[in-house]
Design a protein around this motif. Structure first.
Motif, PDB file in Angstrom:
ATOM      1  N   ALA A  20       4.427 -15.225 -14.222  1.00  0.00           N
ATOM      2  CA  ALA A  20       5.018 -14.926 -12.907  1.00  0.00           C
ATOM      3  C   ALA A  20       6.333 -15.690 -12.774  1.00  0.00           C
ATOM      4  CB  ALA A  20       4.065 -15.332 -11.797  1.00  0.00           C
TER       5      ALA A  20
ATOM      6  N   TYR B 133       4.321 -26.768 -14.948  1.00  0.00           N
ATOM      7  CA  TYR B 133       4.700 -28.176 -14.859  1.00  0.00           C
ATOM      8  C   TYR B 133       4.161 -28.803 -13.588  1.00  0.00           C
ATOM      9  CZ  TYR B 133       7.962 -26.549 -18.373  1.00  0.00           C
ATOM     10  OH  TYR B 133       8.496 -25.986 -19.500  1.00  0.00           O
TER      11      TYR B 133
ATOM     12  N   GLY C  42       9.435 -13.881   2.734  1.00  0.00           N
ATOM     13  CA  GLY C  42      10.212 -14.714   1.816  1.00  0.00           C
ATOM     14  C   GLY C  42       9.721 -14.628   0.395  1.00  0.00           C
ATOM     15  N   PHE C  43      10.358 -15.412  -0.455  1.00  0.00           N
ATOM     16  CA  PHE C  43       9.966 -15.438  -1.874  1.00  0.00           C
ATOM     17  C   PHE C  43      10.386 -16.781  -2.451  1.00  0.00           C
ATOM     18  CE2 PHE C  43      13.524 -15.666  -4.845  1.00  0.00           C
ATOM     19  CZ  PHE C  43      14.595 -15.620  -3.964  1.00  0.00           C
TER      20      PHE C  43
ATOM     21  N   GLU D 128      -1.101 -29.663 -11.419  1.00  0.00           N
ATOM     22  CA  GLU D 128      -1.838 -28.660 -12.197  1.00  0.00           C
ATOM     23  C   GLU D 128      -2.004 -29.155 -13.622  1.00  0.00           C
ATOM     24  OE1 GLU D 128      -1.129 -24.379 -11.311  1.00  0.00           O
ATOM     25  OE2 GLU D 128       0.863 -25.105 -10.802  1.00  0.00           O
TER      26      GLU D 128
ATOM     27  N   ARG E 148      -2.361 -13.015  -4.328  1.00  0.00           N
ATOM     28  CA  ARG E 148      -1.648 -14.282  -4.099  1.00  0.00           C
ATOM     29  C   ARG E 148      -2.614 -15.433  -3.773  1.00  0.00           C
ATOM     30  NH1 ARG E 148       1.913 -15.446  -5.652  1.00  0.00           N
ATOM     31  NH2 ARG E 148       3.199 -16.332  -4.063  1.00  0.00           N
TER      32      ARG E 148
ATOM     33  N   THR F 140       8.018 -22.909   1.574  1.00  0.00           N
ATOM     34  CA  THR F 140       7.902 -22.139   2.820  1.00  0.00           C
ATOM     35  C   THR F 140       7.460 -23.003   4.003  1.00  0.00           C
ATOM     36  OG1 THR F 140       7.249 -20.307   1.416  1.00  0.00           O
ATOM     37  CG2 THR F 140       6.914 -20.003   3.771  1.00  0.00           C
TER      38      THR F 140
ATOM     39  N   TYR G 283      -1.187 -17.811   3.586  1.00  0.00           N
ATOM     40  CA  TYR G 283      -0.425 -17.397   4.764  1.00  0.00           C
ATOM     41  C   TYR G 283       0.048 -15.942   4.771  1.00  0.00           C
ATOM     42  CZ  TYR G 283       3.402 -19.421   1.814  1.00  0.00           C
ATOM     43  OH  TYR G 283       4.252 -19.780   0.806  1.00  0.00           O
ATOM     44  N   TYR G 284      -0.211 -15.207   3.699  1.00  0.00           N
ATOM     45  CA  TYR G 284       0.366 -13.859   3.616  1.00  0.00           C
ATOM     46  C   TYR G 284      -0.322 -12.818   4.496  1.00  0.00           C
ATOM     47  CZ  TYR G 284       3.044 -15.688  -0.271  1.00  0.00           C
ATOM     48  OH  TYR G 284       3.896 -16.427  -1.026  1.00  0.00           O
TER      49      TYR G 284
ATOM     50  N   GLN H 223      12.138 -24.566  -7.836  1.00  0.00           N
ATOM     51  CA  GLN H 223      12.131 -23.238  -7.197  1.00  0.00           C
ATOM     52  C   GLN H 223      13.445 -22.982  -6.473  1.00  0.00           C
ATOM     53  OE1 GLN H 223       8.892 -22.902  -4.374  1.00  0.00           O
ATOM     54  NE2 GLN H 223       7.460 -22.150  -5.929  1.00  0.00           N
TER      55      GLN H 223
ATOM     56  N   ARG I 209       3.126 -29.992  -8.134  1.00  0.00           N
ATOM     57  CA  ARG I 209       1.712 -29.579  -8.077  1.00  0.00           C
ATOM     58  C   ARG I 209       0.988 -30.257  -9.235  1.00  0.00           C
ATOM     59  NH1 ARG I 209       2.135 -22.986  -6.884  1.00  0.00           N
ATOM     60  NH2 ARG I 209       3.693 -23.221  -5.230  1.00  0.00           N
TER      61      ARG I 209
ATOM     62  N   GLU J  42       5.455 -26.477  -2.378  1.00  0.00           N
ATOM     63  CA  GLU J  42       6.220 -25.236  -2.253  1.00  0.00           C
ATOM     64  C   GLU J  42       7.173 -25.397  -1.071  1.00  0.00           C
ATOM     65  OE1 GLU J  42       4.977 -22.134   0.231  1.00  0.00           O
ATOM     66  OE2 GLU J  42       5.071 -23.997   1.374  1.00  0.00           O
TER      67      GLU J  42
ATOM     68  N   GLU K 228      13.614 -17.630   3.079  1.00  0.00           N
ATOM     69  CA  GLU K 228      12.695 -17.284   4.152  1.00  0.00           C
ATOM     70  C   GLU K 228      13.529 -16.587   5.231  1.00  0.00           C
ATOM     71  OE1 GLU K 228       9.781 -17.822   3.185  1.00  0.00           O
ATOM     72  OE2 GLU K 228       9.971 -19.523   1.828  1.00  0.00           O
TER      73      GLU K 228
ATOM     74  N   GLY L  19      10.551 -19.249  -9.885  1.00  0.00           N
ATOM     75  CA  GLY L  19      10.343 -20.476 -10.649  1.00  0.00           C
ATOM     76  C   GLY L  19      11.470 -20.618 -11.650  1.00  0.00           C
TER      77      GLY L  19
ATOM     78  N   GLY M 170       5.184 -23.516 -19.546  1.00  0.00           N
ATOM     79  CA  GLY M 170       5.612 -22.810 -18.330  1.00  0.00           C
ATOM     80  C   GLY M 170       4.934 -23.292 -17.060  1.00  0.00           C
TER      81      GLY M 170
ATOM     82  N   PHE N 111       8.280 -28.820 -10.925  1.00  0.00           N
ATOM     83  CA  PHE N 111       8.996 -27.625 -11.363  1.00  0.00           C
ATOM     84  C   PHE N 111      10.023 -27.311 -10.282  1.00  0.00           C
ATOM     85  CE2 PHE N 111       6.811 -24.748  -8.410  1.00  0.00           C
ATOM     86  CZ  PHE N 111       5.698 -25.497  -8.105  1.00  0.00           C
TER      87      PHE N 111
HETATM   88  P1  HAM Z   1       4.088 -19.361  -5.698  1.00  0.00           P
HETATM   89  O1  HAM Z   1       3.616 -18.067  -6.270  1.00  0.00           O
HETATM   90  O2  HAM Z   1       3.091 -20.441  -5.562  1.00  0.00           O
HETATM   91  O3  HAM Z   1       4.732 -18.996  -4.283  1.00  0.00           O
HETATM   92  O4  HAM Z   1       5.294 -19.882  -6.549  1.00  0.00           O
HETATM   93  C1  HAM Z   1       6.451 -19.095  -6.771  1.00  0.00           C
HETATM   94  C2  HAM Z   1       6.903 -19.220  -8.218  1.00  0.00           C
HETATM   95  O5  HAM Z   1       7.075 -20.605  -8.558  1.00  0.00           O
HETATM   96  C3  HAM Z   1       5.903 -18.709  -9.244  1.00  0.00           C
HETATM   97  O6  HAM Z   1       5.995 -17.306  -9.393  1.00  0.00           O
HETATM   98  C4  HAM Z   1       6.354 -19.450 -10.489  1.00  0.00           C
HETATM   99  O7  HAM Z   1       7.478 -18.790 -11.077  1.00  0.00           O
HETATM  100  C5  HAM Z   1       6.822 -20.791  -9.944  1.00  0.00           C
HETATM  101  N1  HAM Z   1       5.768 -21.819 -10.140  1.00  0.00           N
HETATM  102  C6  HAM Z   1       4.691 -22.052  -9.369  1.00  0.00           C
HETATM  103  N2  HAM Z   1       3.961 -23.082  -9.863  1.00  0.00           N
HETATM  104  C7  HAM Z   1       4.605 -23.511 -10.975  1.00  0.00           C
HETATM  105  C8  HAM Z   1       4.355 -24.565 -11.931  1.00  0.00           C
HETATM  106  N3  HAM Z   1       3.330 -25.394 -11.828  1.00  0.00           N
HETATM  107  N4  HAM Z   1       5.241 -24.710 -12.969  1.00  0.00           N
HETATM  108  C9  HAM Z   1       6.318 -23.886 -13.070  1.00  0.00           C
HETATM  109  N5  HAM Z   1       6.590 -22.900 -12.192  1.00  0.00           N
HETATM  110  C10 HAM Z   1       5.759 -22.706 -11.164  1.00  0.00           C
HETATM  111  C11 HAM Z   1       5.287 -19.931  -3.445  1.00  0.00           C
HETATM  112  O8  HAM Z   1       5.537 -21.077  -3.767  1.00  0.00           O
HETATM  113  C12 HAM Z   1       5.667 -19.367  -2.109  1.00  0.00           C
HETATM  114  N6  HAM Z   1       6.208 -20.456  -1.287  1.00  0.00           N
HETATM  115  C13 HAM Z   1       6.673 -18.228  -2.227  1.00  0.00           C
HETATM  116  C14 HAM Z   1       7.061 -17.667  -0.912  1.00  0.00           C
HETATM  117  C15 HAM Z   1       8.167 -17.975  -0.195  1.00  0.00           C
HETATM  118  N7  HAM Z   1       6.371 -16.829  -0.200  1.00  0.00           N
HETATM  119  C16 HAM Z   1       7.000 -16.585   0.926  1.00  0.00           C
HETATM  120  N8  HAM Z   1       8.088 -17.291   0.944  1.00  0.00           N
END
Ligand code: HAM
Length: 417
Positions: free
Chosen positions: A278, A122, A301-302, A115, A256, A84, A260-261, A127, A113, A82, A131, A305, A120, A125
């Motif tokens: 999501a 991967y 932040g956010f 996973e 979540r 952040t 860290y939230y 992002q 990741r 990710e 922040e 995907g 949907g 993936f």
């Molecule tokens: P997260 O919920 O782990 O948050 O990922 C954010 C978005 O990334 C998810 O809602 C989804 O749309 C997409 N996503 C996550 N994993 C996958 C995957 N394996 N395949 C496809 N899409 C995926 C974060 O990553 C935090 N860093 C968000 C954040 C930023 N919070 C604060 N600042």
């Protein structure tokens, strides 16, 4: 010989899907700039400790989903799961706090990741995220949600819901955690093995469980345990969303998966995607910078995907926003006209009109249908007569009208086109 394939859980992006990725990135960049954010690019791999210390040792991402490797110097790295953590590392490493003020940063790129792949989900993936480091006021939480909302709307996506919750702070969450744990113990025999394991490590995550969530409807809610500061922060956050007419709904089960939230958390969910629904998520993280060895600076932040946002627009059959770049197709009717056609194409590109490479020796009919296929607005025909008379024949491909202009009028014609 075996056919070489992209690794499991990864894929090539091309054709119309790739176009949509670019449009999404373009839309997001435009909106980020409206809110005063600027781009940062951090490495695709970082020291593994950065992720275990920020996302949490007990998070699924750290426990089982990181792609780690040891380099020749025996150092352990991980492909970033990710964005952040890398941005916060950047903030600390470059002492941005000492430069004063608030820091609004955004990023776009691949994340990794390990996973179990499914529709949907991967292993590589994409992002786009932001922040905002420094602010502690609820206005910055609301701004973040509204910015994501605007990115989606401008990208042509309107069918989604916004879930919000507050998970409290280091003062009130431990009290809630204890109350929840006590409650979960009364339900222990009904829970799945996974939830029973999670229960003692991070009981909040049990609420998130697809299998067990519905069995826990009478679980205590964080809302009842928020301290006065968190309660007021949350109320102001919601009130700002309301006055901005953002259609959100409070979801007390939203916790979540990353550790860290603090306080506000949110998730954007699409009903058009099946299990991996999501499309964006984020929240506030007031202790993260300090936990990573930096000053005590809050942040929010956010990340969205991209794979899922693009899929949601495709699933909905929403038409893509019309490309703003005008397209022309230049057709030489014989070999002699090629140099002139080549030159006209060059001139148009300098006027920001898109023109695919000029091809000689093809039938006019085929060239015209190709021009229509790629969405060109005009075809410019150049043959013996045009060369002799110093003119160009311009065919408007939507109205089918045709007119002739002098070669010297080319610039003027397209200036107003
Ligand atoms: P997260 O919920 O782990 O948050 O990922 C954010 C978005 O990334 C998810 O809602 C989804 O749309 C997409 N996503 C996550 N994993 C996958 C995957 N394996 N395949 C496809 N899409 C995926 C974060 O990553 C935090 N860093 C968000 C954040 C930023 N919070 C604060 N600042």
């Amino acid at each position: 010989m075996d056919i070489l394939k992209a690794p499991k859980g990864t894929r090539d992006l091309f054709g119309p899907e790739m176009e949509s990725f670019l449009q999404l990135e373009e839309t997001a960049r435009r909106v980020f700039h409206l809110y005063g954010f600027s781009e940062v690019r951090t490495p695709l791999f970082e020291q593994v400790d950065l992720f275990s210390r920020s996302l949490g040792e007990t998070s699924d991402v750290v426990q089982k989903e990181m792609f780690t490797f040891v380099d020749r110097g025996e150092r352990t790295f991980a492909l970033r799961p990710e964005g952040t953590a890398g941005i916060v590392r950047h903030y600390i490493e470059h002492s941005l706090q000492a430069k004063g003020g608030l820091h609004r940063l955004y990023y776009a790129g691949p994340m990794f990741r390990a996973e179990r792949p499914q529709a949907g989900r991967y292993r590589q993936f994409w992002q786009i995220g932001s922040e905002y480091l420094g602010p502690s006021d609820p206005g910055s939480d609301a701004d973040t949600v509204l910015m994501v909302n605007q990115i989606f709307k401008e990208f042509g996506l309107s069918n989604f819901s916004i879930h919000v919750n507050s998970i409290g702070c280091k003062n009130c969450r431990p009290i809630y955690r204890k109350a929840l744990l006590d409650y979960l113990k009364t339900k222990e025999t009904e829970l799945t093995e996974e939830s029973r394991q999670r229960m003692n490590i991070n009981p909040l995550r049990v609420l998130d469980s697809k299998a067990d969530g519905p069995k826990l409807l009478d679980a205590p809610s964080m809302k009842e345990f928020l301290c006065a500061e968190c309660k007021s922060h949350h109320a102001q956050f919601l009130s700002l969303l309301k006055t901005s007419k953002a259609d959100y709904f409070e979801n007390p089960k939203l916790v979540r998966g990353l550790d860290y939230y603090t306080r506000s958390v949110f998730e954007f969910v699409s009903p058009d995607l099946g299990a991996q629904s999501a499309i964006a998520a984020g929240g506030r993280y007031d202790e993260l910078v300090e936990n990573l060895g930096g000053p005590s600076v809050p942040g929010v932040g956010f990340a969205l995907g991209m794979d899922r946002v693009v899929a949601a627009r495709i699933a909905k059959g929403t038409t893509e926003p019309a490309s703003k770049t005008k397209k022309a197709f230049v057709i030489p009717l014989d070999e002699q006209s090629f140099p002139m056609a080549f030159q006209v194409a060059q001139n148009l590109r300098q006027q920001s009109i898109s023109v695919p490479p000029v091809v000689a020796g093809k039938k006019l009919k085929n060239q015209l249908s190709h021009a229509v296929e790629i969405g060109a607005n005009w075809a410019i025909l150049i043959g013996e007569d045009e060369l002799k008379q110093g003119i160009l024949t311009i065919k408007n491909l939507s109205s089918r009208e045709q007119k002739q202009i002098k070669q010297s009028e080319l610039k003027e014609f397209f200036k107003n086109a």
